[in-house]
Design a protein around this motif. Structure first.
Motif, PDB file in Angstrom:
ATOM      1  N   LEU A 169      49.263  30.039 -16.711  1.00  0.00           N
ATOM      2  CA  LEU A 169      50.177  29.012 -16.297  1.00  0.00           C
ATOM      3  C   LEU A 169      50.833  29.951 -14.940  1.00  0.00           C
ATOM      4  O   LEU A 169      51.041  29.331 -13.944  1.00  0.00           O
ATOM      5  N   MET A 170      51.020  31.351 -15.212  1.00  0.00           N
ATOM      6  CA  MET A 170      51.675  32.144 -14.306  1.00  0.00           C
ATOM      7  C   MET A 170      50.670  32.129 -13.150  1.00  0.00           C
ATOM      8  O   MET A 170      51.052  32.304 -11.907  1.00  0.00           O
ATOM      9  N   GLU A 171      49.423  32.168 -13.339  1.00  0.00           N
ATOM     10  CA  GLU A 171      48.431  32.474 -12.084  1.00  0.00           C
ATOM     11  C   GLU A 171      48.296  30.966 -11.312  1.00  0.00           C
ATOM     12  O   GLU A 171      48.342  30.955 -10.270  1.00  0.00           O
ATOM     13  N   ILE A 172      48.472  29.685 -12.198  1.00  0.00           N
ATOM     14  CA  ILE A 172      48.622  28.602 -11.262  1.00  0.00           C
ATOM     15  C   ILE A 172      49.996  28.424 -10.528  1.00  0.00           C
ATOM     16  O   ILE A 172      49.737  27.990  -9.193  1.00  0.00           O
ATOM     17  N   ASN A 173      51.026  29.041 -10.990  1.00  0.00           N
ATOM     18  CA  ASN A 173      52.066  28.845 -10.217  1.00  0.00           C
ATOM     19  C   ASN A 173      52.249  29.804  -9.331  1.00  0.00           C
ATOM     20  O   ASN A 173      52.671  29.701  -8.060  1.00  0.00           O
ATOM     21  N   GLU A 174      51.545  30.930  -9.175  1.00  0.00           N
ATOM     22  CA  GLU A 174      51.405  31.896  -8.229  1.00  0.00           C
ATOM     23  C   GLU A 174      50.566  31.309  -7.123  1.00  0.00           C
ATOM     24  O   GLU A 174      50.572  31.308  -5.889  1.00  0.00           O
ATOM     25  N   PHE A 175      49.353  30.773  -7.396  1.00  0.00           N
ATOM     26  CA  PHE A 175      48.468  30.343  -6.302  1.00  0.00           C
ATOM     27  C   PHE A 175      49.013  29.006  -5.760  1.00  0.00           C
ATOM     28  O   PHE A 175      49.222  28.932  -4.738  1.00  0.00           O
ATOM     29  N   LEU A 176      49.881  28.350  -6.446  1.00  0.00           N
ATOM     30  CA  LEU A 176      50.649  27.246  -5.795  1.00  0.00           C
ATOM     31  C   LEU A 176      51.866  27.662  -4.708  1.00  0.00           C
ATOM     32  O   LEU A 176      51.889  27.232  -3.667  1.00  0.00           O
ATOM     33  N   ASN A 177      52.692  28.555  -5.210  1.00  0.00           N
ATOM     34  CA  ASN A 177      53.304  29.413  -4.257  1.00  0.00           C
ATOM     35  C   ASN A 177      53.023  29.782  -3.105  1.00  0.00           C
ATOM     36  O   ASN A 177      53.427  29.858  -1.832  1.00  0.00           O
ATOM     37  N   GLU A 178      51.453  30.417  -3.328  1.00  0.00           N
ATOM     38  CA  GLU A 178      50.870  31.105  -2.158  1.00  0.00           C
ATOM     39  C   GLU A 178      50.159  29.858  -0.969  1.00  0.00           C
ATOM     40  O   GLU A 178      49.484  30.466  -0.098  1.00  0.00           O
ATOM     41  N   ALA A 179      49.996  28.762  -1.464  1.00  0.00           N
ATOM     42  CA  ALA A 179      49.423  27.485  -0.834  1.00  0.00           C
ATOM     43  C   ALA A 179      49.742  27.774   0.552  1.00  0.00           C
ATOM     44  O   ALA A 179      50.993  27.380   0.788  1.00  0.00           O
ATOM     45  N   GLN A 180      48.987  27.716   1.453  1.00  0.00           N
ATOM     46  CA  GLN A 180      49.161  27.568   2.788  1.00  0.00           C
ATOM     47  C   GLN A 180      49.020  25.960   3.586  1.00  0.00           C
ATOM     48  O   GLN A 180      49.199  26.057   4.647  1.00  0.00           O
ATOM     49  N   THR A 181      48.042  25.331   2.923  1.00  0.00           N
ATOM     50  CA  THR A 181      48.017  24.101   3.283  1.00  0.00           C
ATOM     51  C   THR A 181      47.933  23.197   2.359  1.00  0.00           C
ATOM     52  O   THR A 181      47.939  23.258   1.207  1.00  0.00           O
ATOM     53  N   ALA A 182      48.007  21.748   2.844  1.00  0.00           N
ATOM     54  CA  ALA A 182      47.990  20.856   1.797  1.00  0.00           C
ATOM     55  C   ALA A 182      46.699  20.697   0.887  1.00  0.00           C
ATOM     56  O   ALA A 182      47.076  20.368  -0.146  1.00  0.00           O
ATOM     57  N   GLY A 183      45.539  20.970   1.583  1.00  0.00           N
ATOM     58  CA  GLY A 183      44.520  21.091   0.837  1.00  0.00           C
ATOM     59  C   GLY A 183      44.248  21.916  -0.283  1.00  0.00           C
ATOM     60  O   GLY A 183      43.992  21.476  -1.425  1.00  0.00           O
ATOM     61  N   GLU A 184      44.788  23.272  -0.149  1.00  0.00           N
ATOM     62  CA  GLU A 184      44.963  24.079  -1.090  1.00  0.00           C
ATOM     63  C   GLU A 184      45.871  23.433  -2.330  1.00  0.00           C
ATOM     64  O   GLU A 184      45.676  23.659  -3.510  1.00  0.00           O
ATOM     65  N   ALA A 185      46.972  23.023  -2.038  1.00  0.00           N
ATOM     66  CA  ALA A 185      48.095  22.449  -2.899  1.00  0.00           C
ATOM     67  C   ALA A 185      47.193  21.071  -3.750  1.00  0.00           C
ATOM     68  O   ALA A 185      47.481  21.064  -5.094  1.00  0.00           O
ATOM     69  N   GLU A 186      46.666  20.386  -2.877  1.00  0.00           N
ATOM     70  CA  GLU A 186      45.903  19.242  -3.417  1.00  0.00           C
ATOM     71  C   GLU A 186      44.809  19.584  -4.615  1.00  0.00           C
ATOM     72  O   GLU A 186      44.530  19.008  -5.738  1.00  0.00           O
ATOM     73  N   GLN A 187      43.988  20.949  -4.346  1.00  0.00           N
ATOM     74  CA  GLN A 187      43.010  21.481  -5.077  1.00  0.00           C
ATOM     75  C   GLN A 187      43.823  21.850  -6.401  1.00  0.00           C
ATOM     76  O   GLN A 187      42.965  21.586  -7.372  1.00  0.00           O
ATOM     77  N   ILE A 188      45.019  22.455  -6.232  1.00  0.00           N
ATOM     78  CA  ILE A 188      45.518  22.942  -7.474  1.00  0.00           C
ATOM     79  C   ILE A 188      46.031  21.553  -8.421  1.00  0.00           C
ATOM     80  O   ILE A 188      45.881  21.637  -9.506  1.00  0.00           O
ATOM     81  N   TYR A 224      54.301  21.688 -19.814  1.00  0.00           N
ATOM     82  CA  TYR A 224      54.142  22.763 -18.886  1.00  0.00           C
ATOM     83  C   TYR A 224      53.189  22.253 -17.570  1.00  0.00           C
ATOM     84  O   TYR A 224      53.613  22.485 -16.513  1.00  0.00           O
ATOM     85  N   TYR A 225      52.030  21.650 -18.037  1.00  0.00           N
ATOM     86  CA  TYR A 225      51.311  21.200 -16.904  1.00  0.00           C
ATOM     87  C   TYR A 225      51.910  19.919 -16.049  1.00  0.00           C
ATOM     88  O   TYR A 225      51.864  19.741 -14.883  1.00  0.00           O
ATOM     89  N   ALA A 226      52.848  19.268 -16.689  1.00  0.00           N
ATOM     90  CA  ALA A 226      53.333  18.319 -16.216  1.00  0.00           C
ATOM     91  C   ALA A 226      54.396  18.786 -15.260  1.00  0.00           C
ATOM     92  O   ALA A 226      54.638  18.184 -14.190  1.00  0.00           O
ATOM     93  N   ASN A 227      55.112  19.968 -15.703  1.00  0.00           N
ATOM     94  CA  ASN A 227      55.816  20.474 -14.902  1.00  0.00           C
ATOM     95  C   ASN A 227      55.455  20.905 -13.509  1.00  0.00           C
ATOM     96  O   ASN A 227      55.844  20.940 -12.545  1.00  0.00           O
ATOM     97  N   ILE A 228      54.432  21.583 -13.648  1.00  0.00           N
ATOM     98  CA  ILE A 228      53.567  22.167 -12.431  1.00  0.00           C
ATOM     99  C   ILE A 228      53.149  21.058 -11.813  1.00  0.00           C
ATOM    100  O   ILE A 228      53.211  21.063 -10.333  1.00  0.00           O
ATOM    101  N   GLU A 229      52.771  19.933 -12.026  1.00  0.00           N
ATOM    102  CA  GLU A 229      52.146  18.674 -11.469  1.00  0.00           C
ATOM    103  C   GLU A 229      53.400  18.301 -10.499  1.00  0.00           C
ATOM    104  O   GLU A 229      53.224  18.097  -9.253  1.00  0.00           O
ATOM    105  N   GLU A 230      54.625  18.202 -10.957  1.00  0.00           N
ATOM    106  CA  GLU A 230      55.858  17.843 -10.269  1.00  0.00           C
ATOM    107  C   GLU A 230      55.999  19.083  -8.991  1.00  0.00           C
ATOM    108  O   GLU A 230      56.380  18.763  -8.143  1.00  0.00           O
ATOM    109  N   LYS A 231      55.770  20.407  -9.558  1.00  0.00           N
ATOM    110  CA  LYS A 231      55.864  21.539  -8.504  1.00  0.00           C
ATOM    111  C   LYS A 231      54.675  21.094  -7.340  1.00  0.00           C
ATOM    112  O   LYS A 231      54.891  21.249  -6.049  1.00  0.00           O
TER     113      LYS A 231
END
Length: 240
Positions: A169-188, A224-231
């Protein structure tokens, strides 16, 4: 020798008496439970206005005088929305039921009615809204099913989660925080959606087997995953 036989018979009689007493208690307890269930599910309610018995269960309207009724206390959301008590319920049927009920119960329909009818329509309409929102999404539906069984997932239970799961979960949140494009966020977001789909299947299987402990653990992960989905949704809004 006769004294020994008397003692043995006395012990045997006491044992039988205790067993019969326990059996009577068990039968009595079962009878009380049966009566309690019978009384809550079989007693007919009457219309608050015309006093005629209410035929439908749940009764939103009196069939005799057509007035809206107050909700019956303790009626489950599944019963209100006419859905099977199942984690894999038919959401299309749920949506149709919601539209049907709101068309007939919406407070706007009762603006010219009595104060009682206006009040009951508001209460019923709000209850239908809550039931619909609770049963529509797998997470809230599953949590509600646990709640009906007297189980809850308390807030702040991170210490009970698996350490490897928390690291993921921590890794997914880190990747999401560091996402620079909409494509990266959509992949997550796509990865998280896949996790939620898998969890939905596993929770359904656990509930079908009656394994509430497993369902509770899986629902905690889903939370937890539903929370990340909202993020992810919030992150995507930043790129618009």
């Amino acid at each position: 020798m006769s004294l020994v036989l008397i003692q043995v018979d006395s012990w045997r009689n006491n044992t039988i008496r205790k067993a019969l007493g326990n059996e009577k208690k068990r039968i009595f307890s079962a009878h009380v439970v049966f009566l309690r269930n019978y009384s809550t599910s079989h007693i007919k309610l009457n219309c608050w206005k015309c006093k005629q018995p209410l035929e439908n269960d749940p009764a939103f309207f009196c069939l005799a005088c057509k007035v809206v009724q107050p909700p019956e206390e303790g009626t489950s959301y599944f019963k209100i929305m006419d859905c099977d008590y199942s984690f894999s319920l038919d959401t299309l049927k749920l949506q149709r039921r919601y539209v049907q009920l709101q068309r007939s119960l919406h407070p706007d329909n009762f603006s010219q009615k009595s104060v009682e009818e206006q009040k009951y329509s508001e209460i019923q309409s709000a209850l239908v809204n809550k039931a619909y929102k609770t049963l529509l999404k797998p997470l809230s539906r599953g949590l509600y099913m646990l709640e009906l069984q007297g189980m809850r997932i308390e807030e702040g239970t991170d210490s009970e989660a698996d350490s490897q799961f928390l690291m993921e979960l921590m890794e997914i949140n880190e990747f999401l925080n560091e996402a620079q494009t909409a494509g990266e966020a959509e992949q997550i977001g796509g990865d998280v959606k896949g996790k939620l789909t898998d969890l939905t299947k596993r929770i359904d299987a656990a509930l079908l087997k009656g394994d509430l402990a497993a369902a509770k653990a899986l629902l905690a992960q889903m939370k937890y995953y539903a929370n990340i989905e909202e993020k992810v949704k919030q992150k995507l809004s930043e790129f618009m």
